[in-house]
Design a protein around this motif. Sequence first.
Motif, PDB file in Angstrom:
ATOM      1  N   ILE A   6     -46.681 -14.458 -12.734  1.00  0.00           N
ATOM      2  CA  ILE A   6     -46.256 -15.756 -12.807  1.00  0.00           C
ATOM      3  C   ILE A   6     -44.861 -16.089 -12.887  1.00  0.00           C
ATOM      4  CG2 ILE A   6     -48.555 -16.329 -13.741  1.00  0.00           C
ATOM      5  CD1 ILE A   6     -46.648 -16.943 -16.298  1.00  0.00           C
ATOM      6  N   HIS A   7     -43.913 -15.393 -12.872  1.00  0.00           N
ATOM      7  CA  HIS A   7     -42.680 -15.776 -12.977  1.00  0.00           C
ATOM      8  C   HIS A   7     -41.703 -14.753 -12.207  1.00  0.00           C
ATOM      9  CE1 HIS A   7     -38.855 -16.243 -16.066  1.00  0.00           C
ATOM     10  NE2 HIS A   7     -38.543 -16.558 -14.742  1.00  0.00           N
ATOM     11  N   GLY A   8     -41.121 -15.283 -11.241  1.00  0.00           N
ATOM     12  CA  GLY A   8     -40.248 -14.658 -10.223  1.00  0.00           C
ATOM     13  C   GLY A   8     -39.508 -15.790  -9.328  1.00  0.00           C
ATOM     14  N   HIS A   9     -38.223 -15.082  -9.117  1.00  0.00           N
ATOM     15  CA  HIS A   9     -37.292 -15.927  -7.877  1.00  0.00           C
ATOM     16  C   HIS A   9     -37.320 -15.575  -6.762  1.00  0.00           C
ATOM     17  CE1 HIS A   9     -35.895 -18.154 -11.698  1.00  0.00           C
ATOM     18  NE2 HIS A   9     -36.214 -17.117 -12.250  1.00  0.00           N
ATOM     19  N   TYR A  10     -38.605 -15.262  -6.197  1.00  0.00           N
ATOM     20  CA  TYR A  10     -38.742 -14.860  -4.896  1.00  0.00           C
ATOM     21  C   TYR A  10     -38.510 -15.590  -3.563  1.00  0.00           C
ATOM     22  CZ  TYR A  10     -42.178 -11.395  -7.314  1.00  0.00           C
ATOM     23  OH  TYR A  10     -42.696 -10.457  -7.853  1.00  0.00           O
ATOM     24  N   PRO A  43     -38.540 -21.117  -8.927  1.00  0.00           N
ATOM     25  CA  PRO A  43     -36.938 -21.226  -8.940  1.00  0.00           C
ATOM     26  C   PRO A  43     -36.403 -22.133 -10.003  1.00  0.00           C
ATOM     27  CG  PRO A  43     -38.065 -22.750  -7.183  1.00  0.00           C
ATOM     28  CD  PRO A  43     -38.975 -21.835  -7.691  1.00  0.00           C
ATOM     29  N   HIS A  44     -35.189 -21.711 -10.363  1.00  0.00           N
ATOM     30  CA  HIS A  44     -34.509 -22.415 -11.479  1.00  0.00           C
ATOM     31  C   HIS A  44     -34.373 -23.906 -10.785  1.00  0.00           C
ATOM     32  CE1 HIS A  44     -33.473 -18.963 -13.682  1.00  0.00           C
ATOM     33  NE2 HIS A  44     -32.831 -18.512 -12.689  1.00  0.00           N
ATOM     34  N   VAL A  45     -34.925 -24.889 -11.825  1.00  0.00           N
ATOM     35  CA  VAL A  45     -34.679 -26.170 -11.951  1.00  0.00           C
ATOM     36  C   VAL A  45     -33.911 -26.614 -13.215  1.00  0.00           C
ATOM     37  CG1 VAL A  45     -35.642 -28.570 -11.842  1.00  0.00           C
ATOM     38  CG2 VAL A  45     -36.732 -26.728 -10.461  1.00  0.00           C
ATOM     39  N   CYS A  80     -41.927 -23.485 -10.952  1.00  0.00           N
ATOM     40  CA  CYS A  80     -40.379 -23.572 -11.219  1.00  0.00           C
ATOM     41  C   CYS A  80     -39.967 -22.991 -12.676  1.00  0.00           C
ATOM     42  CB  CYS A  80     -39.882 -24.931 -11.211  1.00  0.00           C
ATOM     43  SG  CYS A  80     -40.179 -26.299 -12.545  1.00  0.00           S
ATOM     44  N   GLU A  81     -38.843 -23.063 -13.221  1.00  0.00           N
ATOM     45  CA  GLU A  81     -38.522 -22.621 -14.292  1.00  0.00           C
ATOM     46  C   GLU A  81     -37.651 -23.679 -14.838  1.00  0.00           C
ATOM     47  OE1 GLU A  81     -36.622 -19.007 -14.503  1.00  0.00           O
ATOM     48  OE2 GLU A  81     -36.567 -18.672 -16.770  1.00  0.00           O
ATOM     49  N   LEU A  82     -38.102 -24.490 -15.422  1.00  0.00           N
ATOM     50  CA  LEU A  82     -37.282 -25.704 -15.886  1.00  0.00           C
ATOM     51  C   LEU A  82     -36.418 -25.513 -16.937  1.00  0.00           C
ATOM     52  CD1 LEU A  82     -37.174 -28.807 -15.305  1.00  0.00           C
ATOM     53  CD2 LEU A  82     -38.618 -29.107 -17.401  1.00  0.00           C
ATOM     54  N   ALA A 139     -40.571 -18.877 -21.215  1.00  0.00           N
ATOM     55  CA  ALA A 139     -40.195 -17.980 -20.458  1.00  0.00           C
ATOM     56  C   ALA A 139     -39.230 -16.815 -21.131  1.00  0.00           C
ATOM     57  CB  ALA A 139     -39.241 -18.123 -19.235  1.00  0.00           C
ATOM     58  N   HIS A 140     -39.502 -15.445 -20.926  1.00  0.00           N
ATOM     59  CA  HIS A 140     -38.917 -14.392 -21.664  1.00  0.00           C
ATOM     60  C   HIS A 140     -38.515 -14.796 -23.138  1.00  0.00           C
ATOM     61  CE1 HIS A 140     -35.578 -16.724 -19.706  1.00  0.00           C
ATOM     62  NE2 HIS A 140     -35.725 -16.359 -18.452  1.00  0.00           N
ATOM     63  N   ALA A 141     -39.398 -14.970 -23.843  1.00  0.00           N
ATOM     64  CA  ALA A 141     -39.209 -15.435 -25.326  1.00  0.00           C
ATOM     65  C   ALA A 141     -38.310 -14.349 -26.008  1.00  0.00           C
ATOM     66  CB  ALA A 141     -40.495 -15.641 -26.038  1.00  0.00           C
ATOM     67  N   THR A 197     -42.476 -10.611 -14.241  1.00  0.00           N
ATOM     68  CA  THR A 197     -41.482  -9.727 -13.798  1.00  0.00           C
ATOM     69  C   THR A 197     -40.108 -10.493 -13.761  1.00  0.00           C
ATOM     70  OG1 THR A 197     -41.381 -10.311 -11.291  1.00  0.00           O
ATOM     71  CG2 THR A 197     -42.689  -8.589 -12.322  1.00  0.00           C
ATOM     72  N   ASP A 198     -40.098 -11.863 -13.725  1.00  0.00           N
ATOM     73  CA  ASP A 198     -38.793 -12.725 -13.559  1.00  0.00           C
ATOM     74  C   ASP A 198     -38.091 -12.231 -12.450  1.00  0.00           C
ATOM     75  OD1 ASP A 198     -36.584 -14.576 -14.074  1.00  0.00           O
ATOM     76  OD2 ASP A 198     -35.979 -13.746 -15.902  1.00  0.00           O
ATOM     77  N   THR A 199     -38.352 -11.453 -11.395  1.00  0.00           N
ATOM     78  CA  THR A 199     -37.654 -11.077 -10.114  1.00  0.00           C
ATOM     79  C   THR A 199     -36.631 -11.778  -9.943  1.00  0.00           C
ATOM     80  OG1 THR A 199     -39.542  -9.476  -9.490  1.00  0.00           O
ATOM     81  CG2 THR A 199     -38.268 -10.349  -7.656  1.00  0.00           C
ATOM     82  N   HIS A 200     -35.628 -11.317  -9.614  1.00  0.00           N
ATOM     83  CA  HIS A 200     -34.371 -11.732  -9.059  1.00  0.00           C
ATOM     84  C   HIS A 200     -33.783 -10.940  -7.930  1.00  0.00           C
ATOM     85  CE1 HIS A 200     -34.039 -14.286 -12.600  1.00  0.00           C
ATOM     86  NE2 HIS A 200     -33.248 -14.803 -12.084  1.00  0.00           N
ATOM     87  N   ARG A 201     -34.397  -9.596  -7.720  1.00  0.00           N
ATOM     88  CA  ARG A 201     -33.755  -8.810  -6.518  1.00  0.00           C
ATOM     89  C   ARG A 201     -34.734  -7.867  -6.072  1.00  0.00           C
ATOM     90  NH1 ARG A 201     -30.207 -11.807  -7.345  1.00  0.00           N
ATOM     91  NH2 ARG A 201     -28.206 -11.516  -7.937  1.00  0.00           N
TER      92      ARG A 201
HETATM   93 FE   LIG Z   1     -36.409 -16.615 -14.352  1.00  0.00          FE
END
Ligand SMILES: [Fe+2]
Length: 260
Positions: A6-10, A43-45, A80-82, A139-141, A197-201
């Motif tokens: 549920i968390h990724g910058h794909y 995506p980051h907002v 999004c990730e606010l 996110a990522h507490a 995962t908070d995937t960035h790459r």
């Molecule tokens: Fe993130």
Amino acid sequence: MQFIDIHGHYAWGIDDGIANQDEAIKALKLAKENNISSIVATPHVVPGTHNETDIQHFKKRINDLKLLAQQENITVYEGCELFLNHDYIQAIDHQLLIPIENTSYLLVEFDVRKELGKEYEVEDYLYEIEIKGYKPIIAHAERYFPHGIDLQRIEQWIDNGYVIQVNASSLLGVHGKTVKNNAYQLLNNGLLHIIATDTHRSQGHRIPCLLEVYQLLSKKYDYQTLKALMFDNPLHVLQNEAIETIQMNQSFFKKLFKRR
Ligand SMILES: [Fe+2]
């Protein structure tokens, strides 16, 4: 087991995550290899920075990702990730955000470069978000406590109904010893709801590595708990249902006790 991330910058080319379509294809293939059947593109907002045109652009790119992911049989949902800064309330009032796939769940993050401290600003932000009708997923507490996790504070967030998400990469030790320890303290005390995962790459750190993390955790933690963290609770979010509490504390220590 299948996983839901549920968390990724794909969604590529719109934040500091996946840079371009080729990298997105690689990340999707890796997600597939990791048994990830659904992903939420988050995506980051940044309130005060992003406007209505940006939000529309993000949604369009998420839709591009959705079409691309069909080739891998992966379903893509929007989100999004606010970033919670001083302008966050305007962003909420003007709907400059993307809740997870039209649910009331909203992924939020604080500034990971700053320690949360003892001030109540963060709790005020979360309370306001709740008043506005959203259920915050934090996110990522594990990443906000450079001097060790404050379990009581996390417990209070959970009592308030907030969802606690931990990064797979933190459990693998990618963000250093303290963050890793924070993540395992949350896990061992049942003070988390979702691993994502908070995937960035597509390679290196913060990649779609849920199968790798599952295989590591399954040596120590039971199947039902891991399924709740990596499939059931993410699915509850997508269906706008209440999430399950993780009853880790008792079973974890019981197992330790039995071994002695
Ligand atoms: Fe993130």
